[in-house]
Design an enzyme around this catalytic site. Sequence first.
Site, PDB file in Angstrom:
ATOM      1  N   SER A 124       0.831  -1.200   0.000  1.00 28.02           N
ATOM      2  CA  SER A 124       0.000   0.000   0.000  1.00 28.02           C
ATOM      3  C   SER A 124       0.865   1.250   0.000  1.00 28.02           C
ATOM      4  O   SER A 124       1.979   1.248   0.540  1.00 28.02           O
ATOM      5  CB  SER A 124      -0.892   0.000   1.252  1.00 28.02           C
ATOM      6  OG  SER A 124      -1.484   1.262   1.458  1.00 28.02           O
ATOM      7  N   TYR A 148      -2.623  -0.060  10.038  1.00 26.96           N
ATOM      8  CA  TYR A 148      -2.779  -0.755   8.755  1.00 26.96           C
ATOM      9  C   TYR A 148      -1.511  -0.608   7.922  1.00 26.96           C
ATOM     10  O   TYR A 148      -0.948  -1.591   7.425  1.00 26.96           O
ATOM     11  CB  TYR A 148      -3.979  -0.191   7.994  1.00 26.96           C
ATOM     12  CG  TYR A 148      -3.988  -0.566   6.534  1.00 26.96           C
ATOM     13  CD1 TYR A 148      -4.293  -1.856   6.130  1.00 26.96           C
ATOM     14  CD2 TYR A 148      -3.683   0.386   5.550  1.00 26.96           C
ATOM     15  CE1 TYR A 148      -4.288  -2.206   4.789  1.00 26.96           C
ATOM     16  CE2 TYR A 148      -3.678   0.046   4.212  1.00 26.96           C
ATOM     17  CZ  TYR A 148      -3.984  -1.241   3.833  1.00 26.96           C
ATOM     18  OH  TYR A 148      -3.970  -1.578   2.500  1.00 26.96           O
ATOM     19  N   LYS A 152       1.589  -3.426   6.616  1.00 27.42           N
ATOM     20  CA  LYS A 152       2.095  -3.588   5.250  1.00 27.42           C
ATOM     21  C   LYS A 152       3.610  -3.397   5.211  1.00 27.42           C
ATOM     22  O   LYS A 152       4.332  -4.162   4.545  1.00 27.42           O
ATOM     23  CB  LYS A 152       1.410  -2.588   4.313  1.00 27.42           C
ATOM     24  CG  LYS A 152      -0.077  -2.819   4.118  1.00 27.42           C
ATOM     25  CD  LYS A 152      -0.361  -4.144   3.422  1.00 27.42           C
ATOM     26  CE  LYS A 152      -1.822  -4.281   3.035  1.00 27.42           C
ATOM     27  NZ  LYS A 152      -2.119  -5.560   2.376  1.00 27.42           N
TER      28      LYS A 152
END
Length: 345
Positions: A124, A148, A152
Site C-alpha cells: 500500500s 494498517y 504492510k
Amino acid sequence: MSILVTGGAGYIGSHTCVELLNAGYEIVVVDNLSNSSSESLSRVKELTGKDFEFYPINLLHRQDLESVFKRHSIEAVIHLAGLKAVGESVSLPLRYYHNNISGSIVLYELMQEHGVKNIVFSSSATVYGTSGSVPITEDSPLGATNAYGRTKLMIEEMMRDLHVSDPTWSIALLRYFNPIGAHSSGRLGEDPNGIPNNLMPYITQVAVGALKELQVYGNDYATSDGTGVRDYLHVVDLARGHLKALEKVIATTGVEAYNLGTGQGYSVLEMVKAFERVTGRNVPYKITSRRTGDIGVCYSDPTKAERELGWIAYKGIDEMCLDSWRWQTYNPQGYLAANEVAANL
C-alpha cells in the site's frame, strides 16, 4: 500449475481473478469472507466462463491452508488477504497486527515448505507515511502513520529478510495508491460493510440515496481547495498490474517494490465534481474534522512499473466515476441482495 489468490473474493481480488482467468491462468482462491462475499466469485465465473476452486478459510488456520497446498500444484501466490480499513486499524491495532502479520507468516512458511517461492504482495502507498515530497517514488522515505500501513511495511521488511535468507525467492511488492471504479459490466465492484471507509463508494452511496451526505474529512490541508489529494486508480488497471508483476516474478528472482498509480492527484472535492459531471447526480457533502492517520497530499511516480513491468494505467477519471456509478446502480445493496436470494432458496 495454479496461481493461489488469497483474498480473491474481495474488491481487488475478484477483479484480479477475472484478469488472471482471461489471460489463461488456472487459479485457486482462499478467502475467509470477513469483508467480502462469495457472490463475487460466482460472478467471476459468470464473466469469464471458467471454473476454479474456492476455499473459505482463514490464513491463521494453518492446517486448512496447508491442505490447499497439498491438493494443488501452486506455481505462485498473489497475496491480497488482510484487514484494510485505516480508521479501524487506529482503534483496533492489535487485531490488525495479529491478522495481517500472523496470517502472512503462516502463508510464507507453507510456501517455503512446499517450494513455492514466487509471490506478488498487496502492499500500500500508506507505507510512505507523511512523505515530504510528491510525486512519491519507490525510494521515498518509508514510515506509515497508522497500524494498517505499519502491517504492510512490516510484511514488506519480512519478505526482504526472507529473500536475504534464500535468494531464490522472487517477490514483487505492489504499493497501491487509491483503487476505485468497477468492472465495466457492473457485475463486480466495491462492496463495503457499513459506512464506507473509501471515498468513491461513499460518493456512490450518497448519490443513490443510501446515505444522506458525504463526510469530507478536513478542508484545511495545503491543497487547492483544502481537501486531501490522492492518486485514484481504476481497479481494472490495478488488476492488470498484478498480471504484469506475476509475469515478472515467475521469470526472475529478487525482490522489488512498485508503485501502482496514475501519477495524477485529485482532491476530494475535485472527485465529487467529476462524479457529478459525468453522472448528472448531486452529491451533498459536509466538512468535518480531519481523520486520524490521514495525510494531505499523496500521489505516485509510476515510472518504475512502466519501465520494469511494462504496466501503465489506461483508464481516466471519467471512466472510474462512470464504472463506479454503474456498479452502484445495478447493485444498490452490493452483493447483499444476491446473498439473501441464495439463502432463501
